[in-house]
Design a protein around this motif. Structure first.
Motif, PDB file in Angstrom:
ATOM      1  N   SER A 188     -15.719  50.352 -32.354  1.00 49.82           N
ATOM      2  CA  SER A 188     -14.387  49.995 -32.833  1.00 49.82           C
ATOM      3  C   SER A 188     -14.472  49.204 -34.131  1.00 49.82           C
ATOM      4  CB  SER A 188     -13.667  49.150 -31.763  1.00 49.82           C
ATOM      5  OG  SER A 188     -12.384  48.768 -32.194  1.00 49.82           O
ATOM      6  N   TYR A 189     -13.615  49.567 -35.070  1.00 51.96           N
ATOM      7  CA  TYR A 189     -13.420  48.773 -36.289  1.00 51.96           C
ATOM      8  C   TYR A 189     -12.023  48.178 -36.239  1.00 51.96           C
ATOM      9  CZ  TYR A 189     -17.582  51.090 -38.107  1.00 51.96           C
ATOM     10  OH  TYR A 189     -18.862  51.535 -38.284  1.00 51.96           O
ATOM     11  N   PRO A 190     -11.860  46.928 -36.688  1.00 54.22           N
ATOM     12  CA  PRO A 190     -12.706  46.130 -37.580  1.00 54.22           C
ATOM     13  C   PRO A 190     -13.838  45.336 -36.925  1.00 54.22           C
ATOM     14  CG  PRO A 190     -10.652  44.994 -37.214  1.00 54.22           C
ATOM     15  CD  PRO A 190     -10.510  46.320 -36.535  1.00 54.22           C
ATOM     16  N   ALA A 191     -13.977  45.372 -35.587  1.00 54.46           N
ATOM     17  CA  ALA A 191     -15.031  44.579 -34.945  1.00 54.46           C
ATOM     18  C   ALA A 191     -16.417  44.916 -35.483  1.00 54.46           C
ATOM     19  CB  ALA A 191     -14.993  44.797 -33.435  1.00 54.46           C
ATOM     20  N   GLY A 192     -16.626  46.175 -35.860  1.00 56.26           N
ATOM     21  CA  GLY A 192     -17.945  46.607 -36.292  1.00 56.26           C
ATOM     22  C   GLY A 192     -18.299  46.295 -37.733  1.00 56.26           C
ATOM     23  N   TYR A 193     -17.359  45.766 -38.516  1.00 60.66           N
ATOM     24  CA  TYR A 193     -17.680  45.464 -39.916  1.00 60.66           C
ATOM     25  C   TYR A 193     -18.570  44.232 -40.016  1.00 60.66           C
ATOM     26  CZ  TYR A 193     -13.854  48.620 -41.221  1.00 60.66           C
ATOM     27  OH  TYR A 193     -13.044  49.714 -41.377  1.00 60.66           O
ATOM     28  N   ALA A 194     -19.502  44.266 -40.971  1.00 60.58           N
ATOM     29  CA  ALA A 194     -20.351  43.104 -41.228  1.00 60.58           C
ATOM     30  C   ALA A 194     -19.480  41.923 -41.642  1.00 60.58           C
ATOM     31  CB  ALA A 194     -21.355  43.432 -42.339  1.00 60.58           C
ATOM     32  N   GLY A 195     -19.763  40.758 -41.093  1.00 62.46           N
ATOM     33  CA  GLY A 195     -19.006  39.565 -41.444  1.00 62.46           C
ATOM     34  C   GLY A 195     -17.877  39.250 -40.493  1.00 62.46           C
ATOM     35  N   VAL A 196     -17.592  40.152 -39.548  1.00 68.78           N
ATOM     36  CA  VAL A 196     -16.543  39.924 -38.553  1.00 68.78           C
ATOM     37  C   VAL A 196     -17.170  39.394 -37.267  1.00 68.78           C
ATOM     38  CG1 VAL A 196     -14.791  41.025 -37.107  1.00 68.78           C
ATOM     39  CG2 VAL A 196     -15.021  41.690 -39.502  1.00 68.78           C
ATOM     40  N   ILE A 197     -16.587  38.351 -36.684  1.00 67.60           N
ATOM     41  CA  ILE A 197     -17.035  37.846 -35.387  1.00 67.60           C
ATOM     42  C   ILE A 197     -16.361  38.691 -34.317  1.00 67.60           C
ATOM     43  CG2 ILE A 197     -17.046  35.882 -33.799  1.00 67.60           C
ATOM     44  CD1 ILE A 197     -16.960  34.052 -36.272  1.00 67.60           C
ATOM     45  N   SER A 198     -17.143  39.504 -33.620  1.00 74.11           N
ATOM     46  CA  SER A 198     -16.610  40.410 -32.611  1.00 74.11           C
ATOM     47  C   SER A 198     -16.586  39.718 -31.248  1.00 74.11           C
ATOM     48  CB  SER A 198     -17.475  41.669 -32.534  1.00 74.11           C
ATOM     49  OG  SER A 198     -17.055  42.505 -31.480  1.00 74.11           O
ATOM     50  N   VAL A 199     -15.442  39.797 -30.569  1.00 75.86           N
ATOM     51  CA  VAL A 199     -15.253  39.063 -29.315  1.00 75.86           C
ATOM     52  C   VAL A 199     -15.075  40.037 -28.147  1.00 75.86           C
ATOM     53  CG1 VAL A 199     -13.942  37.267 -28.138  1.00 75.86           C
ATOM     54  CG2 VAL A 199     -14.099  37.256 -30.651  1.00 75.86           C
ATOM     55  N   ALA A 200     -15.987  39.945 -27.180  1.00 71.00           N
ATOM     56  CA  ALA A 200     -15.896  40.722 -25.943  1.00 71.00           C
ATOM     57  C   ALA A 200     -15.063  39.937 -24.928  1.00 71.00           C
ATOM     58  CB  ALA A 200     -17.291  41.000 -25.401  1.00 71.00           C
TER      59      ALA A 200
END
Length: 345
Positions: free
Chosen positions: A150-162
């Protein structure tokens, strides 16, 4: 602190939000207005979740998606949006950065196996990083189906939250992916409703909003906190899962108290270009290699295999049905594939 909520709009008169919301532009531009039950359902809930954790924060609402995009935004319309230039999400990120956001919360994504990387969005995230704005996104809700990225979670620099359940275990729907950084509660979260009152919400969406509230508190503790430092502090202070970081929960459930305290004296920001010296690889702040993951549970692996086989059978069946339909009904309707747009997570 100002938290930009990039979503479906926020109803400013809800008691949980009154006096705390500034409304920015509507980059979705679908004609819906505040007061319509189809406007602001998801965004109102997410804004209230941010304020649960950071009640003194200001919310900057920027509308970039539609509550019913899955049903109403077909592929043609989505492609037309993209062909205008920057995507609505990219425009929203840049607007938030230019209008005082300290933190950007994006509880949205495109959970499908063909999730599309958008150059304008990646560039906007990089712009936010250069300006010192911390960006978070929901990991996605496809963990119990085909587990697409999923994007934007997968972009470099984004903190992805599960997302986790009340017992701290991964929520079944939470996407399993190496881009996951941290986790937060995402089941039965009481959230403001755009039509009044409250409703229970499940998803990585509320997990992202709650995490954004924590980051807002961290930023209030240390206004000079950089995006890289915020990420490092969150990861270093988590309730770490057995075996260290993994693709299910990233580096673990956020420890809000520890993270806010640690933000006062974060590790030095060493972000910058680094020369490649051979066999070095990316690692987390604690030195754990990004390539190291625990063995996947057999049950989860089998579930994925069964889902894949079922999907293949359905695809083959669909082909035969379609070919049969053309033979028997030459005037039949051709149905388009589902849209690859961004929608609430």
């Amino acid at each position: 602190m100002t938290v930009a909520v990039l979503d479906t709009g926020v109803e400013v008169d809800h008691p949980a939000l009154k006096g705390r919301v500034t409304t920015g532009p509507d980059f979705r531009k679908d004609g819906l207005q505040p007061g319509n039950p189809k406007w602001g359902r998801h965004g109102t809930a997410m804004a209230s979740d941010v304020l649960k954790v950071a009640p003194k924060a200001q919310i900057l609402s920027v509308r970039v998606i539609d509550d019913e995009v899955n049903e109403e935004l077909d592929r043609k319309e989505f492609e037309e949006l993209r062909q205008r230039g920057e995507s609505p999400v990219a425009q929203g990120i840049r607007y938030a950065v230019e209008h005082g956001a300290d933190v950007i919360s994006m509880s949205l994504g495109d959970d499908d196996m063909l999730s599309s990387y958008d150059k304008s969005e990646a560039a906007a995230v990089a712009y936010a990083a250069r300006k010192g704005v911390i960006v978070l996104a929901s990991a996605g809700n496809s963990g119990d189906v085909l587990n697409g990225g999923s994007y934007p979670a997968g972009y470099a620099g984004v903190i992805s939250v599960a997302a986790v359940k009340p017992d701290g275990e991964r929520a079944d729907f939470s996407t399993v992916h190496t881009y996951n950084d941290v986790a937060a509660p995402g089941v039965d979260i009481a959230s403001a409703s755009n039509t009044g009152g409250y409703r229970s919400v499940d998803g990585t969406s509320p997990a992202c909003a709650l995490a954004a509230g924590v980051v807002a508190l961290m930023h209030a503790e240390n206004p000079k906190l950089s995006p890289a430092q915020a990420n490092d502090v969150l990861i270093a202070t988590t309730h770490r899962p057995p075996g260290g970081g993994n693709a299910m929960l990233g580096y673990g459930l956020i420890n809000a108290d520890a993270a806010v305290k640690a933000a006062a004296a974060p590790p030095k920001d060493r972000t910058g270009a680094v020369a490649y010296n051979g066999n070095e690889h990316l690692a987390a702040p604690d030195g754990t290699p990004k390539t190291t993951h625990p063995e996947l549970e057999q049950g989860l692996w089998m579930t994925g295999l069964i889902a894949a086989v079922a999907g293949l059978v359905s695809l083959i069946g669909g082909v035969f049905l379609a070919r049969s339909g053309r033979r028997n009904d030459q005037a039949g309707t051709t149905h388009m594939m589902p849209p690859q747009g961004s929608y609430p997570s």
